[in-house]
Scaffold this active site. Sequence first.
Site, PDB file in Angstrom:
ATOM      1  N   CYS A 132       0.850  -1.193   0.000  1.00  0.00           N
ATOM      2  CA  CYS A 132       0.000   0.000   0.000  1.00  0.00           C
ATOM      3  C   CYS A 132       0.887   1.245   0.000  1.00  0.00           C
ATOM      4  O   CYS A 132       1.399   1.656   1.045  1.00  0.00           O
ATOM      5  CB  CYS A 132      -0.932   0.020   1.200  1.00  0.00           C
ATOM      6  SG  CYS A 132      -2.006   1.491   1.198  1.00  0.00           S
ATOM      7  N   CYS A 166      -0.315   4.127   2.310  1.00  0.00           N
ATOM      8  CA  CYS A 166      -0.017   3.880   3.728  1.00  0.00           C
ATOM      9  C   CYS A 166       1.479   4.017   3.999  1.00  0.00           C
ATOM     10  O   CYS A 166       1.885   4.585   5.023  1.00  0.00           O
ATOM     11  CB  CYS A 166      -0.525   2.510   4.149  1.00  0.00           C
ATOM     12  SG  CYS A 166      -2.334   2.368   4.099  1.00  0.00           S
TER      13      CYS A 166
END
Length: 176
Positions: free
Chosen positions: A131, A134
């Site tokens: 991700c 993130c």
Amino acid sequence: MSIATLRAALPPYARDLELNLDSVLAAHLLDEQRLWGAVLACAMTTRSAFVIRNIAAEAGEHLKPEAVEAAKAVASRMAIHNVYFRAKHLIGDEAYQHLPARLRRQVSSTPGVGAADVEAWSVAVSAITGCGVCLESHERSLRGAGVSREVVDEVLRVAAVVHALAVTLDAEAALD
């Protein structure tokens, strides 16, 4: 069950992995809590029962109970956030970026565990799941807290090695 059990289970072709495992567990830039919390959170993220059991057994010898629970909570929370935020990013429609997540996040306030440790563990887990949103967010938080790029890099090495450990051992189990 322990790291020694995992090391002994590695096939001969995974010698580089064994050497890298030894190297990351001797990390000079991470204190014991940051290191073992990252190792445990990463193990949970791999979903490998064999790796999780063995790492959890050893992590319990290096972490206080509240740090064990916090590392497990990071893996659990990031399993939600990594999928959600990666998907919103990959859709590519800017309108999704303005919609509220409406996802709970209480792990960052775990007693006995500093916010920088939680952020470091979140970076490690996000590296495994891929991700980018993130990764950027948690790395920015770490850097804002004064954590060096070298420490972040060390956490990324932990994630890479724990992930490779699970991939290799699970593949060998499937081939048996």
